[in-house]
Design a protein around this motif. Structure first.
Motif, PDB file in Angstrom:
ATOM      1  N   THR A 225      87.415  -4.359  58.262  1.00  0.00           N
ATOM      2  CA  THR A 225      87.136  -5.971  58.090  1.00  0.00           C
ATOM      3  C   THR A 225      86.055  -6.377  58.633  1.00  0.00           C
ATOM      4  OG1 THR A 225      90.021  -5.371  58.349  1.00  0.00           O
ATOM      5  CG2 THR A 225      88.552  -7.747  58.073  1.00  0.00           C
ATOM      6  N   GLY A 226      84.983  -7.303  58.041  1.00  0.00           N
ATOM      7  CA  GLY A 226      84.564  -7.756  58.132  1.00  0.00           C
ATOM      8  C   GLY A 226      84.788  -9.085  58.730  1.00  0.00           C
ATOM      9  N   LEU A 227      84.194  -9.589  60.230  1.00  0.00           N
ATOM     10  CA  LEU A 227      84.719 -10.762  60.644  1.00  0.00           C
ATOM     11  C   LEU A 227      82.988 -11.363  60.672  1.00  0.00           C
ATOM     12  CD1 LEU A 227      86.844  -9.266  63.732  1.00  0.00           C
ATOM     13  CD2 LEU A 227      87.544 -10.706  62.087  1.00  0.00           C
ATOM     14  N   ARG A 228      83.389 -13.101  60.781  1.00  0.00           N
ATOM     15  CA  ARG A 228      82.315 -13.667  60.488  1.00  0.00           C
ATOM     16  C   ARG A 228      82.454 -15.117  61.389  1.00  0.00           C
ATOM     17  NH1 ARG A 228      81.620 -15.801  54.365  1.00  0.00           N
ATOM     18  NH2 ARG A 228      83.059 -17.061  55.258  1.00  0.00           N
TER      19      ARG A 228
ATOM     20  N   TYR B  56      78.960 -16.370  64.819  1.00  0.00           N
ATOM     21  CA  TYR B  56      79.086 -14.023  65.098  1.00  0.00           C
ATOM     22  C   TYR B  56      79.466 -13.884  63.818  1.00  0.00           C
ATOM     23  CZ  TYR B  56      82.739 -10.259  66.298  1.00  0.00           C
ATOM     24  OH  TYR B  56      83.037  -9.307  66.680  1.00  0.00           O
ATOM     25  N   VAL B  57      78.680 -12.661  63.746  1.00  0.00           N
ATOM     26  CA  VAL B  57      79.188 -11.418  62.402  1.00  0.00           C
ATOM     27  C   VAL B  57      79.678  -9.654  63.647  1.00  0.00           C
ATOM     28  CG1 VAL B  57      78.135 -11.715  60.868  1.00  0.00           C
ATOM     29  CG2 VAL B  57      76.728 -10.925  62.741  1.00  0.00           C
ATOM     30  N   ASN B  58      80.866  -9.316  62.926  1.00  0.00           N
ATOM     31  CA  ASN B  58      80.887  -7.969  63.726  1.00  0.00           C
ATOM     32  C   ASN B  58      79.701  -6.812  62.721  1.00  0.00           C
ATOM     33  OD1 ASN B  58      82.554  -7.712  61.017  1.00  0.00           O
ATOM     34  ND2 ASN B  58      84.042  -6.722  62.451  1.00  0.00           N
ATOM     35  N   PRO B  59      79.878  -5.652  63.155  1.00  0.00           N
ATOM     36  CA  PRO B  59      78.955  -4.691  62.498  1.00  0.00           C
ATOM     37  C   PRO B  59      79.593  -4.118  61.157  1.00  0.00           C
ATOM     38  CG  PRO B  59      79.337  -3.645  64.331  1.00  0.00           C
ATOM     39  CD  PRO B  59      80.221  -5.170  64.342  1.00  0.00           C
ATOM     40  N   ALA B  60      80.434  -4.535  60.695  1.00  0.00           N
ATOM     41  CA  ALA B  60      81.561  -4.434  59.577  1.00  0.00           C
ATOM     42  C   ALA B  60      81.047  -4.707  58.856  1.00  0.00           C
ATOM     43  CB  ALA B  60      83.190  -3.993  59.259  1.00  0.00           C
ATOM     44  N   PHE B  61      81.030  -6.412  58.824  1.00  0.00           N
ATOM     45  CA  PHE B  61      80.229  -7.744  57.892  1.00  0.00           C
ATOM     46  C   PHE B  61      78.921  -6.457  57.954  1.00  0.00           C
ATOM     47  CE2 PHE B  61      78.907 -11.623  56.962  1.00  0.00           C
ATOM     48  CZ  PHE B  61      79.502 -11.658  56.431  1.00  0.00           C
TER      49      PHE B  61
ATOM     50  N   MET C 200      86.896 -18.890  61.929  1.00  0.00           N
ATOM     51  CA  MET C 200      86.750 -17.685  61.793  1.00  0.00           C
ATOM     52  C   MET C 200      86.666 -16.729  60.191  1.00  0.00           C
ATOM     53  SD  MET C 200      85.599 -14.929  62.984  1.00  0.00           S
ATOM     54  CE  MET C 200      86.354 -13.793  64.577  1.00  0.00           C
ATOM     55  N   SER C 201      86.541 -15.822  59.432  1.00  0.00           N
ATOM     56  CA  SER C 201      87.007 -15.325  58.217  1.00  0.00           C
ATOM     57  C   SER C 201      87.115 -13.686  58.349  1.00  0.00           C
ATOM     58  CB  SER C 201      85.874 -15.909  57.530  1.00  0.00           C
ATOM     59  OG  SER C 201      85.542 -17.229  57.238  1.00  0.00           O
ATOM     60  N   ALA C 202      87.482 -13.485  57.872  1.00  0.00           N
ATOM     61  CA  ALA C 202      88.059 -11.861  58.068  1.00  0.00           C
ATOM     62  C   ALA C 202      87.513 -11.578  56.283  1.00  0.00           C
ATOM     63  CB  ALA C 202      89.217 -11.431  58.313  1.00  0.00           C
TER      64      ALA C 202
END
Ligand code: ADP
Length: 659
Positions: free
Chosen positions: A288-291, A301-306, A385-387
């Protein structure tokens, strides 16, 4: 490290103790010196006193008076004697403090010591001492005594000797500074350590420090021994050691506290590091992308998936505002508007919303966005925060599912057709065989009549043709029924009497029975109700069972006259508990139909595979009969069972709901 500190502390405590002990020892030695000096100077003073005795007196009477005085003042002396040059006694006096001194032994017994002292005195021309000797007293006691002899000279003329007998205990108690001996042990010993006189002693079994001082008297050497008890039972013999000990202990405590603190800190750090690693691993492994966005819609912030989803690096993404780099250009207006509307509203939908994003290479993909406000520790909203879920794969799977569903349905239709074909071929056998028998019969009748048209048995022919018609109709019904059955359609159920069912199949059954010389009997128990069923299919079941029963009785078995060539169709009412507990749903009524033959019976291995489709023991059999029968019966809610019949053969029974 800790061990080193411990060792150091132990050494420190030991050294402190050693130092203290050394200091105590030195003090003790000094005190012993003072005491020895006291004794020496006491004796010296005594010598002067005694010399003055003779300086003042010349007559024995004067001497006696003065000697009495001296003895009264000096308890250490037990006797004073004035002897002439030939050692004969001129005058003497005993100490008033010791009675009975010469009761046990006479004075002459001390003569050797006396002589020794005076010989010494002669030699030294001054005061001299004898060695000490033990003088017993009445009552088992005794005294260690010593003789002092000094020549008395007045105006160059010898007046003989003055002899003073000292008691050693008396010397100890009278000549010393008593304060120094308080609480200590003070003794005289001789050179080899034998105790001669005791002033005070240290309680036994206590560790002592010892100081010895030599007192060299002319002609005699005494050893003064001073003992001081040491506090062995206390951990810290004295203040310094105690202070060092307390300091060491507090240092240890501080060290311990420090170590505990360090351990706690390390644990906390490792836990934190673990938690961080865990969080990182979780973020990295998330599909799941996190932003996260701040209040100005800038990415924080962003995670690798995003990053992977949109094909941009975290550096490129962080700090970017609206319009977002992943918005398809043609949809920017719509998205901006939508964003404004959504954020104006108070609550965000929990189930999220679908949207379309663009990868850096320009391809579009569907996503599901779930957004939640970011609240900091003080409860203030700092952003969102978004998934983000990439729906591409899901869509593909849905598409695949739909396709395979279609294929499955097609396969099912094919299977249905196959099932129908096999059932039809099985079930149509009978009406077709019957039709063929009737036409053969009719043909025979016509043959018998020959050319004579009047001899034609019209009535028989008409009946044969009617039967043919009935069977053709029946075949049609079977086809419809089978089609309905196979399509699992809700079939028309009707209420039929078991007797009617038996009657309906009677012509067909009879046809085969006659050929095999078998009698068919039907029996409906009195009070047996009607049943609710798909009539055609149940008739087919009965037909299958009767045919199987008759086939189990080939022409010779059982023999013709045994009376066993009988096939029985029967019906009776049974009650069965519909609910497993038998209470909730009450008793439901069932009708049991049975087909009994007296044929060869079922071999165990046959009985096991009886209901397996395509299992048959007959060359022309299809092996579908019983499996179809069971399906039909079960579709009616009933059950098909079998058991051996008496005296031989098999009974097949099945139940149907009472109408
Ligand atoms: P088919 O009749 O086509 O052989 P069925 O399923 O009706 O198929 O029967 C399967 C087998 O079960 C038969 O071949 C036969 O050996 C055995 N069987 C069925 N009914 C009986 C019976 N009443 N007595 C003895 N054997 C039977």
């Amino acid at each position: 490290m800790l061990l080193l500190v411990l060792a150091l502390l132990a050494l420190l405590a030991f050294l402190a103790a050693e130092y203290e002990e050394g200091r105590d020892q030195a003090a003790l030695e000094a005190d012993a010196g003072v005491l020895a000096n006291d004794i020496r100077s006491g004796l010296l003073r005594n010598v002067q006193t005694l010399q003055s005795l003779h300086g003042l007196t010349s007559t024995e009477a004067d001497w006696l008076a003065a000697a009495t005085d001296i003895l009264r003042q000096h308890r250490e002396m037990v006797r004073l004697e004035w002897r002439d040059d030939a050692m004969s006694l001129r005058a003497w006096h005993d100490s008033p403090y010791i009675a009975n001194l010469y009761d046990q032994m006479g004075r002459q017994d001390a003569a050797p010591s006396l002589r020794l002292a005076c010989d010494n005195a002669e030699r030294l021309s001054g005061p001299a001492f004898s060695t000490s000797y033990f003088w017993p007293l009445p009552g088992g006691h005794g005294l260690e005594m010593i003789e002092m002899c000094m020549p008395v000279v007045r105006a160059g003329q010898s007046l003989g000797y003055l002899v003073a007998t000292y008691s050693l205990p008396g010397m100890l108690s009278e000549l010393i500074n008593r304060d120094l001996a308080r609480g200590r042990g003070l003794t005289f010993t001789d050179a080899d350590g034998t105790r001669l006189a005791l002033y005070s002693a240290v309680p036994v079994r206590r560790r002592v420090q010892v100081a010895a001082q030599l007192i060299d008297l002319q002609g005699m050497t005494l050893v003064l021994r001073l003992e001081s008890p040491r506090a062995v039972y206390s951990l810290f013999p004295n203040v310094l050691t105690a202070v060092v000990g307390v300091l060491s202990l507090s240092l240890l405590a501080v060290l311990g506290a420090l170590a505990r603190d360090i351990r706690r800190r390390q644990r906390a750090e490792s836990e934190l590091a673990q938690a961080l690693a865990f969080r990182k691993a979780m973020e990295d492994s998330l599909v799941t992308g996190l932003r996260a966005r701040d209040m100005e819609h800038r990415i924080t912030y962003v995670n690798p998936a995003f990053c992977q989803m949109v094909g941009l690096t975290a550096e490129e993404l962080i700090g970017s505002g609206l319009p977002a780099p992943w918005w398809p250009p043609e949809l920017v207006d719509e998205y901006t508007q939508r964003q404004a509307v959504r954020l104006a509203g108070q609550s965000l939908p929990r189930e999220g919303w679908e949207s379309e994003f663009m990868r850096s290479d320009g391809t579009r993909f569907p996503v599901l966005i779930i957004e939640a406000p970011l609240i900091d520790a003080r409860g203030v909203q700092t952003g969102w925060m978004s998934a983000i879920l990439d729906l591409t794969e899901q869509r593909r799977v849905e598409e695949l599912n739909r396709a395979s569903q279609e294929r499955l349905q097609a396969t099912a239709r094919l299977a249905t057709m196959g099932e129908m074909a096999s059932m039809l071929s099985h079930e149509l056998n009978q009406p077709l065989a019957a039709i063929s028998s009737y036409t053969t019969g009719a043909d025979n009748l016509l043959d018998q009549a020959g050319t004579d048209s009047t001899a034609v048995p019209l009535e028989d022919l008409r009946q044969a043709i009617r039967r043919i018609g009935e069977q053709a109709e029946r075949a049609g019904r079977v086809i419809r029924s089978v089609a309905d059955f196979v399509r699992r359609r809700e079939r028309v159920r009707e209420t039929v009497n078991p007797a009617t069912l038996f009657e309906d199949i009677a012509p067909l059954v009879q046809l085969q029975a006659t050929r095999l010389d078998i009698r068919v009997r039907t029996h409906v128990a009195p009070g047996c109700p009607a049943v609710t069923c798909d009539r055609t299919m149940i008739e087919q079941v009965l037909l299958n069972l009767t045919r199987n029963g008759m086939q189990a009785m080939p022409p010779a078995d059982p023999p013709l006259r045994s009376g066993l060539r009988v096939l029985t169709l029967s019906a009776r009412l049974v009650r069965a508990l519909a609910g497993a507990d038998g209470i909730s749903t009450g008793v439901r009524q069932w009708v049991e139909l049975a087909v009994t033959d007296h044929g060869v019976g079922l071999a165990p291995d046959v009985a096991k595979k009886l209901f397996t489709p395509f299992f048959t023991t007959r060359a022309e059999g299809m092996g579908l009969g019983l499996s179809l029968c069971r399906t039909v019966v079960e579709q009616h809610g009933g059950a098909l069972t079998h058991e051996p019949a008496q005296p031989r053969g098999t009974v097949f029974r099945f139940t149907l709901p009472a109408g």
